[in-house]
Write a protein that holds these residues in place. Structure first.
Motif, mmCIF file in Angstrom:
data_model
loop_
_atom_site.group_PDB
_atom_site.id
_atom_site.type_symbol
_atom_site.label_atom_id
_atom_site.label_comp_id
_atom_site.label_asym_id
_atom_site.label_seq_id
_atom_site.Cartn_x
_atom_site.Cartn_y
_atom_site.Cartn_z
ATOM 1 N N ARG A 1 0.823 -1.216 0.000
ATOM 2 C CA ARG A 1 0.000 0.000 0.000
ATOM 3 C C ARG A 1 0.857 1.267 0.000
ATOM 4 N N GLN A 2 2.097 1.132 0.446
ATOM 5 C CA GLN A 2 2.987 2.292 0.485
ATOM 6 C C GLN A 2 3.882 2.392 -0.747
ATOM 7 N N THR A 3 3.763 1.452 -1.660
ATOM 8 C CA THR A 3 4.644 1.393 -2.821
ATOM 9 C C THR A 3 4.437 2.599 -3.727
ATOM 10 N N ALA A 4 5.536 3.076 -4.280
ATOM 11 C CA ALA A 4 5.481 4.217 -5.194
ATOM 12 C C ALA A 4 4.550 3.923 -6.363
ATOM 13 N N ALA A 5 3.808 4.905 -6.784
ATOM 14 C CA ALA A 5 2.796 4.712 -7.830
ATOM 15 C C ALA A 5 3.404 4.274 -9.143
ATOM 16 N N ASP A 6 4.658 4.677 -9.412
ATOM 17 C CA ASP A 6 5.253 4.338 -10.710
ATOM 18 C C ASP A 6 6.044 3.035 -10.682
ATOM 19 N N ALA A 7 6.044 2.334 -9.565
ATOM 20 C CA ALA A 7 6.765 1.054 -9.486
ATOM 21 C C ALA A 7 6.008 -0.015 -10.262
ATOM 22 N N GLN A 8 6.710 -0.764 -11.098
ATOM 23 C CA GLN A 8 6.090 -1.824 -11.902
ATOM 24 C C GLN A 8 6.411 -3.226 -11.367
ATOM 25 N N ILE A 9 7.536 -3.312 -10.658
ATOM 26 C CA ILE A 9 7.987 -4.609 -10.138
ATOM 27 C C ILE A 9 8.149 -4.491 -8.626
ATOM 28 N N VAL A 10 7.700 -5.515 -7.902
ATOM 29 C CA VAL A 10 7.927 -5.595 -6.465
ATOM 30 C C VAL A 10 8.931 -6.716 -6.198
ATOM 31 N N ALA A 11 9.993 -6.384 -5.479
ATOM 32 C CA ALA A 11 10.983 -7.379 -5.071
ATOM 33 C C ALA A 11 10.884 -7.557 -3.556
#
Length: 876
Positions: free
Chosen positions: A499-509
């Motif tokens: 929920r806190q991930t940057a809006a422009d992030a496409q991949i989660v590691a």
């Protein structure tokens, strides 16, 4: 099957299987059964009838039996005159059959008096009563004092004119020669099976004992009161019970008996299922005719061990071909050696399965035998399923031409790097360890990423405040969150991070807070997402502290196997297990799915849901990061408990998609998830088996005459599986993991040490829900000796219990335990104790500062890419 060689291999092993069946059942020519024999021991009881419960045959049933024997025999010998058995002389007269009347003598004195009076009366009133047996094996059983038996004999001799005697095994007559003084004849039982004599020697041996009695009692007529061989039952020393051996022994004996004009009574006319409760299962199977009055073997034709072998061979081949075709069709890259290896295992397993099922159906069924038999058969099928799954993984791990989905990482196509949001969950972790992890992330040679550290529920500010400060020091791309309270364990923390991930992030590691990653991790793996079908890219879990101690070196050896063997083969069918560290996931899919807070292995559960949605995952078998292993055996156990318990949660929750058609999972994916967890389920069953084995062994020791050891065929299967898995581990660790012998042995011991823990987790996971998440502590203190013993307390108790059971069973010396069944059971008990002993060894290893160099230094480079298909079909 996609190649002619596969067809030829399957056909060749089918022919070999039939040839083995034919060889084992080649006809044996023996003397034919005479047209007329001297006599039968005659107990006319049928299914459901039992003299011990006073359920007697009707006169009509007895008459039918005598009619069947009429013209084939001179005499029948009875054992009692209770109820309708007292009508045998009268009924036998109608068919021209003589009778040797038996009066049953035991420790019931009133009944003995009635038996003796009725026997005397029958001898007086029926001309076809040729002799009277007063008692049967009375001295052997010790039912009454010998003097009392002698008085019964003297009374009968004084009351009737026919010869009077009693019947005992040959050795009893030699031990009590005074008994012969009260008999007109000596009735001897010649049952070489009970003496463990091989069937080929049995006829000569029996007649040898007969002549010993003739020599010992030259003035008495010696009559063979019982002579026979059982058609089913336990192997007794060298004596094997079977239809073929019964036919062989009786036909050989009859030839000699007819030549020497002996008086004998074959043991016996008809099978007697009721005797199983007094003599064990073998007591039911001494008849020449079965309980349905059908001959059990050929009287004149050549003897064949299993007359139905043609059908059994055909069924074995059909079952094997079905399994083999399924393996071949879905394993196009298998070399011919791999196909041949699978053929050996599959045809052997199919043949054993068919034989055991056939053997089970030939028994007389009771409620207890059906229940016990079904349980044993289900256990056997489970063992064979695990063995087949292990064999398939073995073949695909080694004998393949190429890896279709295993190659070097995809290169970047020149487009801007997609943003990666790296999530690092932490709970009560040593701050210096987490800081080391963050520093490694700061050195990544990837320009477009952020790092989110989520510390959930850590109470001590001294633990999380330094990490917060270090994130601020590293700059704005590192963000720290301390959240308390936060439900959902690690999954809850990861959902918060999402929920806190940057809006422009496409991949989660995602990495664990103890992992130090390589700088090239993202730049080499992220380009794989250029393929729109790719949802997950997984790198191996790896560790950097294996050189700290022998204990950690053992753990490291055990961990390597899955990532260099299991994940490689699973990757070929897009069926890898996603791990919660060193994993990259496409963000939009992760947001759609979310981390499952109900499951304590949220990583594997997420991967399965992504597969169910029709997406792909790629495994790259190159280490890009290394973490820390558990410091103590108890933490090693807790970690594996969580993995196994979580697997059972997933298995229950996703049962429909895993076990039924219609979902988006491919057959290969369903196969790998079920077959991959099958050995863990087997560990759960094995734990229950061991508890039952302790109870069974205790019963054998306390009630040796009532409780037999399990049949050897049910002992051989678990022993075979243990040996097979051990051979697989040794081979694949050498050729695929790059381990030396000591490292391989360490991996085996460490893996076995977790068997009880996994079994406990499986049973709990299948029947409970909501087990709490166990965090694996890092950088803790080593165990002390007493703590180590406590960590393996349950396993040590089980080990000692199995050892004591083996010792106790080895000292049970009744006739039921003199065959290979007892020896096989002792071996099973000792083998079953090996995992528990391994737990104690590994736990003690964690308590002593043994150097890691005891296991050798380093691993050879693992072979990940088999030779190109164009190269010769050679084996390592």
């Amino acid at each position: 099957m996609k190649s002619l060689p596969g067809l030829l291999i399957a056909a060749a092993f089918a022919a070999l299987t039939c040839a083995v069946w034919a060889f084992l059942n080649r006809p044996a020519a023996e003397p034919p059964w005479p047209a007329h024999i001297q006599g039968f021991a005659f107990s006319p009881f049928r299914t459901g009838e039992d003299p011990t419960h006073h359920v007697m045959p009707t006169d009509a049933e007895i008459d039918s039996d005598l009619k069947l024997l009429a013209g084939k025999i001179n005499t029948v010998r009875t054992y009692s005159v209770d109820g309708s058995l007292g009508d045998v002389p009268q009924l036998a007269e109608r068919h021209g059959i003589n009778v040797a009347v038996g009066a049953w003598i035991d420790d019931h004195r009133d009944a003995n008096e009635r038996q003796l009076e009725i026997a005397i009366e029958l001898a007086r009133t029926h001309m076809n009563v040729m002799r009277v047996f007063v008692g049967n094996e009375v001295a052997l059983r010790g039912d009454v004092p010998l003097k009392e038996l002698e008085r019964y004999l003297d009374r009968a001799r004084a009351a009737i004119g026919q010869p009077v005697g009693t019947a005992e095994p040959w050795h009893v007559w030699l031990e009590h020669p005074e008994l012969a003084e009260h008999c007109d004849f000596i009735g001897v039982h010649l049952l070489p099976y009970w003496e463990g004599v091989p069937v080929d020697d049995a006829a000569a041996y029996s007649l040898g004992q007969f002549r010993r009695l003739q020599k010992a009692f030259p003035t008495k007529q010696v009559i063979i009161a019982e002579v026979g061989w059982p058609s089913r039952g336990r192997t007794h020393q060298s004596a094997v019970a079977s239809d073929a051996n019964e036919a062989l022994f009786l036909r050989r004996f009859l030839k000699r008996a007819e030549h020497e004009q002996l008086i004998y009574y074959l043991m016996e006319a008809f099978d007697q299922p009721w005797k199983a409760y007094q003599e064990g299962a073998v007591g039911s199977y001494w008849g020449v005719y079965d309980v349905n009055r059908k001959p059990k073997f050929a009287f004149t034709a050549a003897i064949v061990r299993v007359p139905e072998w043609h059908t059994l061979a055909a069924v074995s081949v059909a079952v094997a071909l079905f399994i083999l075709f399924a393996f071949y069709f879905n394993s196009a890259t298998l070399r011919n050696r791999g196909r041949s290896f699978l053929a050996v295992v599959v045809y052997t397993a199919a043949t054993i399965t068919v034989w055991v099922f056939y053997d089970f159906t030939q028994q007389y069924m009771t409620v207890s035998s059906v229940v016990a038999g079904v349980m044993l058969l289900l256990g056997m099928l489970g063992v064979i399923l695990v063995l087949l799954a292990e064999a398939h993984e073995w073949a695909e791990a080694h004998w393949v031409t190429s890896r279709r989905r295993l190659g070097p990482p995809m290169r970047a196509n020149g487009e801007p790097q997609p943003k990666v949001s790296i999530h690092v969950p932490a709970y009560n972790e040593p701050p210096d360890m987490v800081i080391e992890t963050l520093d490694a992330l700061a050195r990544l040679d990837y320009s477009n990423f952020e790092v989110l550290v989520i510390d959930n529920n850590t109470r001590d500010e001294a633990v999380w405040r330094p990490v917060e400060a270090h994130c601020a020091k590293l700059g704005e791309r590192f963000r720290f969150f301390h959240v308390a309270p936060l439900a959902g364990f690690k999954a809850g923390a990861l959902n918060f991070a999402l929920r806190q991930t940057a809006a422009d992030a496409q991949i989660v590691a995602v990495i664990d807070s103890d992992y130090v990653v390589e700088p090239n991790w993202l730049c080499e793996l992220v380009p794989g997402f250029q393929d729109a079908k790719t949802a997950i890219i997984q790198a191996p879990q790896d560790y950097r502290d294996e050189s700290q101690s022998a204990f950690k070196a053992m753990c490291y050896a055990e961990y390597r196997g899955f990532f260099h063997i299991g994940m490689i083969t699973r990757n070929e069918r897009n069926a890898i297990i996603q791990h919660g560290t060193m994993t990259l996931v496409r963000r939009k899919l992760l947001e759609r799915a979310g981390w499952a807070e109900w499951c304590i292995t949220e990583d594997a559960e997420l991967g399965l849901r992504i597969f169910e949605a029709g997406h792909q995952a790629n495994y790259v078998p190159t280490s890009y990061g290394r973490g820390l292993m558990p410091d103590t055996f108890i933490d090693f156990k807790k970690q594996r408990f969580r993995w196994a318990y979580g697997a059972m949660q997933i298995l229950k929750s996703h049962a429909r998609s895993l076990f039924t058609e219609g979902g988006s999972l491919s057959p290969g994916q369903r196969y790998h998830f079920v077959a991959g967890w099958l050995p863990w389920v087997a560990d759960g069953c094995n734990m229950l088996f061991n508890i039952a084995a302790l109870a069974w062994s205790a019963a054998m020791i306390c009630l040796p005459r009532q409780i037999d050891p399990p049949l050897v065929m049910y002992s051989v299967l678990p022993l075979s599986l243990f040996t097979f898995k051990l051979a697989k581990l040794v081979h694949l660790y050498q050729v695929r993991v790059g381990a030396n012998f000591r490292q391989t042995a360490a991996a085996a011991i460490a893996g076995l040490a977790l068997t009880h823990t996994i079994g406990t987790a499986v049973v709990k996971g299948l029947f409970t829900r909501g087990e709490p998440f166990f965090r694996t502590p890092k950088k803790g203190d080593s165990q002390r000796v007493l703590q180590a013993l406590g960590a393996a307390r349950d396993e040590t108790i089980m080990m000692l219990g199995l050892w004591l059971s083996a010792w106790g069973v080895s000292h049970v010396t009744t006739w039921q335990t003199r065959g290979p069944d007892r020896f096989a059971w002792i071996v099973v008990l000792l083998i079953q104790s090996v995992p528990y002993a391994s737990s104690l060894i590994v736990s003690l290893a964690s308590a002593f500062p043994l150097p890691a160099k005891l296991l050798g230094r380093g691993y050879r480079p693992a072979v990940m890419h088999p030779p190109h298909p164009a190269e010769p079909d050679s084996a390592t």
